[in-house]
Design an enzyme around this catalytic site. Structure first.
Site, mmCIF file in Angstrom:
data_model
loop_
_atom_site.group_PDB
_atom_site.id
_atom_site.type_symbol
_atom_site.label_atom_id
_atom_site.label_comp_id
_atom_site.label_asym_id
_atom_site.label_seq_id
_atom_site.Cartn_x
_atom_site.Cartn_y
_atom_site.Cartn_z
ATOM 1 N N LYS A 22 0.834 -1.210 0.000
ATOM 2 C CA LYS A 22 0.000 0.000 0.000
ATOM 3 C C LYS A 22 0.864 1.253 0.000
ATOM 4 C CE LYS A 22 -1.783 1.699 4.036
ATOM 5 N NZ LYS A 22 -1.508 3.139 4.199
ATOM 6 N N ASN A 23 1.872 1.280 0.882
ATOM 7 C CA ASN A 23 2.644 2.512 1.053
ATOM 8 C C ASN A 23 3.648 2.748 -0.074
ATOM 9 O OD1 ASN A 23 1.202 3.043 3.312
ATOM 10 N ND2 ASN A 23 2.851 2.596 4.780
ATOM 11 N N ARG A 92 -4.494 11.008 4.607
ATOM 12 C CA ARG A 92 -3.380 11.921 4.729
ATOM 13 C C ARG A 92 -2.417 11.874 3.538
ATOM 14 N NH1 ARG A 92 -0.125 14.472 8.379
ATOM 15 N NH2 ARG A 92 2.005 14.034 7.801
ATOM 16 N N CYS A 116 -5.468 8.682 9.540
ATOM 17 C CA CYS A 116 -5.514 8.005 10.837
ATOM 18 C C CYS A 116 -5.259 9.019 11.951
ATOM 19 C CB CYS A 116 -4.418 6.943 10.917
ATOM 20 S SG CYS A 116 -4.805 5.417 10.087
ATOM 21 N N ARG A 121 0.534 14.699 13.455
ATOM 22 C CA ARG A 121 0.991 14.480 12.072
ATOM 23 C C ARG A 121 0.991 15.746 11.217
ATOM 24 N NH1 ARG A 121 -1.296 8.741 10.011
ATOM 25 N NH2 ARG A 121 0.678 8.674 8.966
ATOM 26 N N PRO A 122 1.824 16.706 11.575
ATOM 27 C CA PRO A 122 1.859 17.944 10.793
ATOM 28 C C PRO A 122 2.494 17.738 9.411
ATOM 29 C CG PRO A 122 3.546 17.966 12.502
ATOM 30 C CD PRO A 122 2.782 16.694 12.674
ATOM 31 N N ILE A 123 2.472 18.814 8.608
ATOM 32 C CA ILE A 123 3.053 18.743 7.260
ATOM 33 C C ILE A 123 4.130 19.811 7.091
ATOM 34 C CG2 ILE A 123 1.187 17.651 5.946
ATOM 35 C CD1 ILE A 123 0.321 20.656 5.424
ATOM 36 N N ASP A 124 4.623 20.314 8.248
ATOM 37 C CA ASP A 124 5.584 21.416 8.192
ATOM 38 C C ASP A 124 6.844 21.071 7.382
ATOM 39 O OD1 ASP A 124 5.914 19.589 10.353
ATOM 40 O OD2 ASP A 124 7.445 20.877 11.217
ATOM 41 N N LEU A 125 7.291 19.827 7.448
ATOM 42 C CA LEU A 125 8.530 19.469 6.744
ATOM 43 C C LEU A 125 8.336 19.536 5.231
ATOM 44 C CD1 LEU A 125 9.629 16.418 8.942
ATOM 45 C CD2 LEU A 125 10.418 18.785 9.089
ATOM 46 N N ASP A 306 4.261 0.703 12.020
ATOM 47 C CA ASP A 306 3.038 0.101 11.480
ATOM 48 C C ASP A 306 2.854 -1.360 11.907
ATOM 49 O OD1 ASP A 306 2.355 2.453 10.302
ATOM 50 O OD2 ASP A 306 2.859 1.860 8.250
ATOM 51 N N VAL A 328 7.967 7.034 16.833
ATOM 52 C CA VAL A 328 7.677 7.695 15.548
ATOM 53 C C VAL A 328 6.446 8.591 15.656
ATOM 54 C CG1 VAL A 328 7.163 7.328 13.100
ATOM 55 C CG2 VAL A 328 8.794 5.837 14.271
ATOM 56 N N ARG A 398 -9.072 0.198 4.610
ATOM 57 C CA ARG A 398 -8.147 1.153 3.990
ATOM 58 C C ARG A 398 -6.881 0.461 3.516
ATOM 59 N NH1 ARG A 398 -7.078 6.536 7.242
ATOM 60 N NH2 ARG A 398 -5.642 6.575 5.498
HETATM 61 C C1 UD1 Z 1 4.122 6.949 6.294
HETATM 62 C C2 UD1 Z 1 3.232 5.737 6.109
HETATM 63 C C3 UD1 Z 1 2.675 5.275 7.453
HETATM 64 C C4 UD1 Z 1 3.811 5.070 8.449
HETATM 65 C C5 UD1 Z 1 4.734 6.282 8.515
HETATM 66 C C6 UD1 Z 1 5.968 6.051 9.374
HETATM 67 C C7 UD1 Z 1 2.351 6.016 3.884
HETATM 68 C C8 UD1 Z 1 1.170 6.303 3.026
HETATM 69 N N1 UD1 Z 1 2.158 6.058 5.211
HETATM 70 O O1 UD1 Z 1 3.287 7.976 6.812
HETATM 71 O O2 UD1 Z 1 1.957 4.071 7.248
HETATM 72 O O3 UD1 Z 1 3.257 4.831 9.726
HETATM 73 O O4 UD1 Z 1 5.178 6.631 7.201
HETATM 74 O O5 UD1 Z 1 6.663 4.934 8.938
HETATM 75 O O6 UD1 Z 1 3.427 5.724 3.396
HETATM 76 N N2 UD1 Z 1 6.105 14.695 10.743
HETATM 77 C C9 UD1 Z 1 6.239 16.035 11.073
HETATM 78 N N3 UD1 Z 1 6.174 16.969 10.062
HETATM 79 C C10 UD1 Z 1 5.982 16.592 8.766
HETATM 80 C C11 UD1 Z 1 5.864 15.246 8.436
HETATM 81 C C12 UD1 Z 1 5.932 14.310 9.451
HETATM 82 O O7 UD1 Z 1 6.404 16.375 12.233
HETATM 83 O O8 UD1 Z 1 5.936 17.498 7.899
HETATM 84 C C13 UD1 Z 1 6.154 13.687 11.825
HETATM 85 C C14 UD1 Z 1 4.829 12.975 11.971
HETATM 86 O O9 UD1 Z 1 3.937 13.708 12.779
HETATM 87 C C15 UD1 Z 1 5.236 11.680 12.598
HETATM 88 C C16 UD1 Z 1 6.614 11.420 11.982
HETATM 89 O O10 UD1 Z 1 7.060 12.662 11.476
HETATM 90 O O11 UD1 Z 1 5.373 11.806 13.985
HETATM 91 C C17 UD1 Z 1 6.607 10.402 10.865
HETATM 92 O O12 UD1 Z 1 5.769 10.815 9.820
HETATM 93 P P1 UD1 Z 1 6.029 10.414 8.299
HETATM 94 O O13 UD1 Z 1 7.275 9.611 8.197
HETATM 95 O O14 UD1 Z 1 5.893 11.639 7.481
HETATM 96 O O15 UD1 Z 1 4.785 9.463 8.026
HETATM 97 P P2 UD1 Z 1 3.794 9.488 6.813
HETATM 98 O O16 UD1 Z 1 4.518 9.762 5.551
HETATM 99 O O17 UD1 Z 1 2.609 10.316 7.158
#
Ligand code: UD1
Length: 420
Positions: A22-23, A92, A116, A121-125, A306, A328, A398
């Protein structure tokens, strides 16, 4: 309401074939926005998340041809750069369309994502990286609007955390940006490597995937290709833990064991027999007696977050005390409360869960609180005494391709009842 009904106590026997990851498939489908000619995903898993990402692409003007599990994406005529809240709030990972839209169209307006409920789970990065590449970002009325009318420029990007999504978003954007992008502290997950394999075969120039420094030289255009994604290591791990927990002898087929090293090591430590039968086949043999073992989730190659919920389910019937540390995500222990309803003994202390094994779990009605929690509760039901019912199945749908049928194929007494 639809629910799973599970009669516990039947060991699992036979073999199960794992679907495409899936991922990996989700970002690869998004990357199909980039080429000028159609791209094909072969053997896509049948999942609600895949249906959702296809709806997002269709809403942007991508034409999708489906032939069973094969899907072809024609993005030659993308005519919109705005993704609605209705679609984004379902998943997301939909936020991944921002990189390709910015690179190809110089604009993207995307509702802030849902998904989920595991931590904030911000998107700042993602946003910081696009700013570094010359995009102007504004957040208003629940939307992120990004524009780069002069096109994106290559940049040096350091990720504060090796975020999977941010790495993928930048990879896609940088493939068509002008000049060189370097991602430092990049995620190293196998799904990143698979996305890069897809991008590279379309003509992208990327080096270092699978390490924490990835270098991308932007190219002018990409051409669509056909791609089969890697096997789903999380689905494979879920079936391995199922066999460990319910007991039995299960061969997991279409799995790459090098992607699952931490789980295989931990299952062995827990007293489960794990045999690598072939490059893509792992056999798991268990008498259901489990030694308590500690785990700590980490970015790849550490123990995957996961699989944390499923491993916690296994530890509920361990012979001692296990400490499970989640590094994580914050707030990824919602399954603990539901497992307790089945008789598990779990104490949460911040990011640690202390699990004291009990001789057996008892069947109960429980709810899937997120995707992997749903899997964990299903596994608990397979091992529990009596009948377990799992509600809120939309979370499981999902991300698990025909979970019930696959478990039935292994002899589990599980069925899906009720109406949607
Ligand atoms: C992906 C996977 C998810 C998995 C996760 C970690 C997909 C579709 N989903 O999710 O199944 O659990 O990797 O292996 O591939 N974070 C920030 N700012 C950001 C982005 C992330 O602070 O801009 C934090 C998140 O809140 C979290 C951590 O970084 O605590 C990991 O997130 P990330 O690796 O981005 O996970 P996803 O890509 O959402």
């Amino acid at each position: 309401m639809e629910k799973l009904v599970i009669e516990g106590g039947t060991p699992l026997h036979g073999s199960v074939r794992i679907s495409s990851a899936k991922n990996a498939v989700l970002p690869i489908i998004v990357a199909a926005l980039l080429p000028e000619t159609p791209a094909t995903v072969v053997d896509a898993p049948e999942l609600d998340d895949v249906r959702t990402i296809c709806s997002v692409l269709e809403s942007l003007g991508v034409v999708i041809h489906r032939n069973g599990r094969e899907m072809t994406f024609d993005a030659a005529h993308i005519d919109r750069t705005e993704a609605s809240y209705e679609l984004m709030s379902r998943m997301r990972a939909s936020f991944l369309v921002m990189g390709p839209l910015l690179a190809k169209k110089g604009h993207a307006k995307i509702a802030l994502p849902g998904g989920c409920m595991i931590g904030s789970r911000p998107i700042d990065l993602h946003l910081k990286a696009f700013e570094a590449m010359g995009a102007e970002i504004q957040i208003h009325n629940g939307y992120v609007e990004a524009s780069a009318p002069q096109g994106l420029k290559g940049a040096e990007i350091y990720l504060d955390f090796p975020s999977v999504g941010a790495t993928e978003n930048v990879l896609m954007a940088a493939s068509l940006a002008e000049g060189r992008t370097v991602i430092e502290n990049a995620a190293e997950e196998p799904e990143i490597v698979d996305l890069v394999t897809f991008l590279s075969s379309m003509g992208a120039n990327i080096k270092g995937a699978g390490t924490n420094v990835i270098r991308i030289e932007g190219v002018k255009r990409l051409e669509g290709v056909s791609h089969t994604a890697i096997p789903d290591r999380i689905e494979a791990g879920t079936f391995m833990i199922a066999a460990a927990m319910a007991g039995g002898d299960v061969v997991v087929e279409n799995v790459l064991s090098e992607h699952l090293k931490p789980l295989l090591a931990k299952l062995t430590e827990a007293g489960v027999k794990v045999v690598k039968e072939d490059i893509d086949r792992v056999r798991v043999i268990s008498d259901g007696h489990i030694r308590s073992t500690d785990i700590k989730t980490l970015p790849y190659p550490g123990f995957p977050t996961d699989l944390q919920a499923q491993f916690m389910a296994l530890m509920t019937i361990g012979s001692g005390v296990s400490t499970i540390t989640e590094t994580v995500f914050e707030n990824r222990f919602m399954h603990a409360g539901e497992l307790q309803r089945m008789g598990a003994s779990i104490q949460i202390e911040g990011r640690k869960a202390i699990v004291t094994g009990v001789p057996f779990l008892q069947g109960a009605f429980v709810r899937a609180t997120d995707l992997r929690a749903g899997a964990a509760l299903t596994l608990a039901g397979l091992a529990a005494h009596g009948t377990t019912e799992v509600g809120d199945l939309h979370h499981i749908d999902r991300g698990y391709d025909h979970l019930v049928e696959k478990l039935q194929g292994l002899g589990a007494r599980i069925s899906r009842v009720g109406t949607n």
